[in-house]
Design a protein around this motif. Structure first.
Motif, mmCIF file in Angstrom:
data_model
loop_
_atom_site.group_PDB
_atom_site.id
_atom_site.type_symbol
_atom_site.label_atom_id
_atom_site.label_comp_id
_atom_site.label_asym_id
_atom_site.label_seq_id
_atom_site.Cartn_x
_atom_site.Cartn_y
_atom_site.Cartn_z
ATOM 1 N N GLY A 192 0.865 -1.178 -0.057
ATOM 2 C CA GLY A 192 0.034 -0.010 0.026
ATOM 3 C C GLY A 192 1.017 1.099 0.041
ATOM 4 N N VAL A 193 1.928 1.393 0.832
ATOM 5 C CA VAL A 193 2.851 2.424 0.910
ATOM 6 C C VAL A 193 3.574 2.467 -0.579
ATOM 7 N N ILE A 194 3.908 1.513 -1.087
ATOM 8 C CA ILE A 194 4.620 1.503 -2.511
ATOM 9 C C ILE A 194 3.673 2.293 -3.463
ATOM 10 N N LEU A 195 2.310 1.565 -3.435
ATOM 11 C CA LEU A 195 1.367 2.066 -4.439
ATOM 12 C C LEU A 195 0.999 3.493 -4.194
ATOM 13 N N THR A 196 0.877 3.846 -3.048
ATOM 14 C CA THR A 196 0.748 5.516 -2.866
ATOM 15 C C THR A 196 1.715 6.350 -3.256
ATOM 16 N N ASP A 197 2.992 5.955 -3.030
ATOM 17 C CA ASP A 197 4.231 6.473 -3.549
ATOM 18 C C ASP A 197 4.119 6.563 -4.981
ATOM 19 N N ALA A 198 3.825 5.579 -5.580
ATOM 20 C CA ALA A 198 3.629 5.383 -7.098
ATOM 21 C C ALA A 198 2.748 6.398 -7.558
ATOM 22 N N VAL A 199 1.540 6.342 -7.138
ATOM 23 C CA VAL A 199 0.463 7.436 -7.513
ATOM 24 C C VAL A 199 1.086 8.769 -7.173
ATOM 25 N N ALA A 200 1.573 8.950 -6.066
ATOM 26 C CA ALA A 200 2.151 10.356 -5.787
ATOM 27 C C ALA A 200 3.087 10.749 -6.965
ATOM 28 N N ARG A 204 0.941 14.008 -11.929
ATOM 29 C CA ARG A 204 1.637 15.282 -12.454
ATOM 30 C C ARG A 204 0.790 16.594 -12.595
ATOM 31 N N GLN A 205 -0.472 16.507 -12.462
ATOM 32 C CA GLN A 205 -1.455 17.359 -12.719
ATOM 33 C C GLN A 205 -2.219 17.847 -11.535
ATOM 34 N N MET A 206 -2.637 19.012 -11.372
ATOM 35 C CA MET A 206 -3.188 19.313 -10.179
ATOM 36 C C MET A 206 -4.610 18.657 -9.997
#
Length: 360
Positions: A192-200, A204-206
């Protein structure tokens, strides 16, 4: 018989030196007695805390309370313990001295407990001001039926009792299982942490831009739902789910026919083929061997120079046909110089001697 000793650092004769030594010894003894008296009686009285003396009669004494222990009021030091007497059964007599300012802000309705003075666990007597009561008087005796013990030693002791009563083998086993389950969930949490980091990192957009794109997807979603419903309707409402009278249901006769057809195909056709191959295996061996010898050279022919020659011959044959698709003409040219038996008949037919060319 007395013996007189002469002292080099004292002037005079032996009798005068003896008198002077006796006088010095008595003076030193008197000074020592005066010093002991001063430090034993005068100094304690001179350095004793000044203020309002209170005599407290309490049911118990907190661990670590002794002469000189501090008295606290709202966390501030306002006095100290001057005397403790626990000789009477069931009660403890404690004398305290409060400064005049603290005594003026309290009444005899105050409550008392024992608690740590600092992080080091030093016990102090804590006073809690209450409404009502009368002003404190010097020398007043105050009785209390309860004196709660919040000291660090009592806390540790009670914690030990709780642990001793609850930390049984079953509890330890349960905690061990919980830890194992927590370790099992560790990869999921890490994912979950890796997925969240990947999404973050991917975002690239607001958020406003992403929400507008989500709105575009939501606008097409109703049409997608209609198409999905139509697909389910087409799957459920077809000829396979219709009875001969047109009503909805399972056509048992049709499925029975399909089942019998598959049974006949599996047993009558493929079963017969299997029986044939199994009973005539020795008869089919020469045929299979012949096919093997015929087909084995094919991969080499396709890949070596012989295949290139075959392709060249095919291309030349294709070029021999000219004209439109509806009227193809075959162009041939025969060299008959080396065929005297053919040249004579052709010359009689009006062709040029030695050659002949013709069309379709």
């Amino acid at each position: 018989m007395s013996v007189n000793s002469s002292q080099d650092f004292i002037r005079g004769d032996a009798r005068g030196q003896s008198r002077m030594l006796v006088t010095a010894g008595l003076s030193a003894l008197v000074v020592l007695i005066i010093g002991v008296t001063v430090f034993s009686f005068v100094y304690p009285r001179a350095t004793a805390p000044k203020g309002t003396d209170l005599h407290l009669v309490l049911p118990a004494l907190g661990p670590g309370v002794e002469n000189g222990s501090r008295v606290l009021l709202r966390g501030a030091e306002v006095g100290e313990v001057t005397s403790i007497d626990s000789s009477e059964p069931g009660v403890v007599h404690v004398d305290v001295v409060l400064d005049d300012h603290a005594a003026g802000s309290l009444t005899d309705a105050f409550e008392l407990d024992y608690r740590p003075q600092n992080y080091f666990g030093v016990t102090a007597v804590n006073l809690v001001a209450k409404q009502g009561g009368s002003r404190l008087r010097d020398g007043q005796t105050i009785r209390r039926e309860a004196a709660p013990d919040f000291t660090m030693s009592t806390m540790i002791e009670r914690s030990s009792i709780v642990v001793d009563g609850t930390l049984t083998r079953d509890m330890i086993d349960s905690l061990d299982k919980v830890m194992r389950y927590a370790n099992g969930l560790a990869p999921l949490i890490e994912s979950g942490v890796i997925l969240t980091d990947a999404v973050a990192r991917t975002q690239r957009q607001m958020p406003s831009t992403l929400l507008s794109r989500m709105n575009d997807l939501a606008e097409e979603f109703p049409a997608f739902n209609v198409g999905a419903m139509n697909l389910l309707e087409a799957i459920g409402n077809n000829v396979l789910n219709r009875l001969p009278d047109g009503s909805r249901g399972v056509d048992e006769a049709y499925y029975d026919l399909m089942d019998r057809s598959l049974t006949v195909a599996s047993t009558g056709l493929f079963g017969a083929i299997g029986t044939l191959l199994g009973s005539h295996a020795t008869d089919l061996t020469p045929l299979v061997t012949s096919l093997k010898y015929v087909l084995d050279p094919m991969p080499n022919m396709i890949g070596d120079a012989s295949m290139q020659k075959t392709r060249k011959a095919i291309d030349q044959l294709r070029n021999s046909f000219t004209g439109p698709d509806e009227a193809k003409t075959l162009q041939l040219r025969l060299l008959l110089d080396a065929m005297p038996a053919v040249a004579g008949p052709l010359s009689q037919m009006g062709a040029v001697a030695g050659t002949w060319s013709g069309g379709n």
